[in-house]
Design a protein around this motif. Structure first.
Motif, short mmCIF file in Angstrom:
data_model
loop_
_atom_site.label_atom_id
_atom_site.label_comp_id
_atom_site.label_asym_id
_atom_site.label_seq_id
_atom_site.Cartn_x
_atom_site.Cartn_y
_atom_site.Cartn_z
N TYR A 239 0.82 -1.20 0.00
CA TYR A 239 0.00 0.00 0.00
C TYR A 239 0.86 1.25 0.00
O TYR A 239 1.97 1.26 0.52
CB TYR A 239 -0.90 0.04 1.25
CG TYR A 239 -1.89 -1.08 1.30
CD1 TYR A 239 -3.13 -0.98 0.68
CD2 TYR A 239 -1.58 -2.27 1.95
CE1 TYR A 239 -4.03 -2.02 0.71
CE2 TYR A 239 -2.49 -3.33 1.99
CZ TYR A 239 -3.71 -3.19 1.37
OH TYR A 239 -4.60 -4.23 1.40
N LEU A 240 0.31 2.31 -0.57
CA LEU A 240 0.92 3.63 -0.52
C LEU A 240 -0.09 4.53 0.18
O LEU A 240 -1.28 4.51 -0.17
CB LEU A 240 1.21 4.13 -1.94
CG LEU A 240 1.88 5.49 -2.05
CD1 LEU A 240 3.27 5.45 -1.40
CD2 LEU A 240 2.01 5.89 -3.51
N VAL A 241 0.36 5.28 1.16
CA VAL A 241 -0.53 6.16 1.91
C VAL A 241 -0.08 7.60 1.72
O VAL A 241 1.10 7.92 1.87
CB VAL A 241 -0.53 5.79 3.41
CG1 VAL A 241 -1.38 6.77 4.21
CG2 VAL A 241 -1.01 4.36 3.61
N GLU A 242 -1.04 8.45 1.37
CA GLU A 242 -0.79 9.88 1.25
C GLU A 242 -1.78 10.58 2.16
O GLU A 242 -2.91 10.10 2.34
CB GLU A 242 -1.04 10.34 -0.19
CG GLU A 242 -0.19 9.65 -1.23
CD GLU A 242 -0.63 9.97 -2.66
OE1 GLU A 242 -1.73 10.54 -2.85
OE2 GLU A 242 0.12 9.64 -3.57
N SER A 243 -1.36 11.70 2.75
CA SER A 243 -2.32 12.42 3.59
C SER A 243 -2.21 13.90 3.37
O SER A 243 -1.16 14.42 3.02
CB SER A 243 -2.10 12.08 5.07
OG SER A 243 -0.85 12.52 5.50
N LYS A 244 -3.34 14.56 3.57
CA LYS A 244 -3.40 16.01 3.49
C LYS A 244 -4.03 16.48 4.79
O LYS A 244 -5.10 16.01 5.18
CB LYS A 244 -4.26 16.45 2.31
CG LYS A 244 -4.40 17.95 2.20
CD LYS A 244 -5.32 18.36 1.07
CE LYS A 244 -5.53 19.85 1.13
NZ LYS A 244 -6.90 20.22 0.93
N ARG A 245 -3.34 17.32 5.48
CA ARG A 245 -3.83 17.81 6.77
C ARG A 245 -4.68 19.06 6.57
O ARG A 245 -4.69 19.65 5.51
CB ARG A 245 -2.66 18.11 7.70
CG ARG A 245 -1.83 16.86 7.98
CD ARG A 245 -1.18 16.97 9.32
NE ARG A 245 -0.43 15.77 9.60
CZ ARG A 245 -0.85 14.80 10.38
NH1 ARG A 245 -2.02 14.88 10.97
NH2 ARG A 245 -0.11 13.75 10.62
N GLY A 246 -5.38 19.42 7.61
CA GLY A 246 -6.18 20.63 7.56
C GLY A 246 -7.66 20.31 7.53
O GLY A 246 -8.06 19.15 7.59
N GLY A 247 -8.50 21.35 7.43
CA GLY A 247 -9.95 21.21 7.49
C GLY A 247 -10.52 20.24 6.48
O GLY A 247 -11.38 19.43 6.80
N GLY A 248 -10.06 20.29 5.26
CA GLY A 248 -10.55 19.39 4.23
C GLY A 248 -9.60 18.21 4.04
O GLY A 248 -9.57 17.60 2.98
N GLY A 249 -8.83 17.91 5.06
CA GLY A 249 -7.81 16.88 4.95
C GLY A 249 -8.37 15.49 4.75
O GLY A 249 -9.52 15.21 5.07
#
Length: 155
Positions: free
Chosen positions: A56-66
């Protein structure tokens, strides 16, 4: 009874399997509410059970619309899988990472259950009874040797 982490992992894997592209995007906070747990438990499940060794590859975006995006890595053929795993091994590898790779090989049907058992036995810390970091270096060499043998036997 399975624990909450097992249930979360099973749920996410089911959602990924149902998705044609083998990609999902989830919100940590929404999953925490759904499974009645703290967001850090979601982080734990994703960081330990959705690793590159496991496919698996995991990507994340933080913040309100994360969000957290989990991608099931697809391999074109078994030799490509062996090459990919050999690159991941590097100069050293911990037992848990090596076992994850062996589980992935079994899941991809690149090895039989018997081969999986043999490979796991060879890389166990009580079998490679030398001190760290030498043990992890030796395990890496053993893994690469086994992967090369599998690759060239399959071609």
């Amino acid at each position: 009874m399975r624990n909450t982490s097992d249930i979360i992992e099973h749920y996410l894997k089911q959602v990924i399997e149902k998705n044609e592209d083998a990609i999902i995007e989830v919100k940590r906070s929404e999953l925490a509410v759904q499974f009645d747990c703290v967001p850090s438990q979601i982080n734990y499940v994703i960081s330990t059970r959705f690793t590159e060794e496991k496919g698996y590859l995991v990507e994340s975006k933080r913040g309100g619309g994360g969000y957290i995006r989990i991608i099931k890595l697809q391999v074109d053929n078994q030799p490509a899988l062996y090459d990919h795993l050999m690159k991941l091994v590097g100069d050293t590898i911990a037992q848990a990472q090596a076992e994850d790779m062996i589980d992935r090989l079994a899941e991809e049907e690149a090895i039989t259950p018997r081969e999986s058992h043999l490979m796991k036995t060879v890389i166990e810390r009580n079998i490679i009874a030398v001190p760290l970091p030498l043990r992890d270096e030796l395990r890496a060499r053993l893994m690469i040797g086994m992967l090369k043998t599998l690759k060239y036997k399959s071609s």
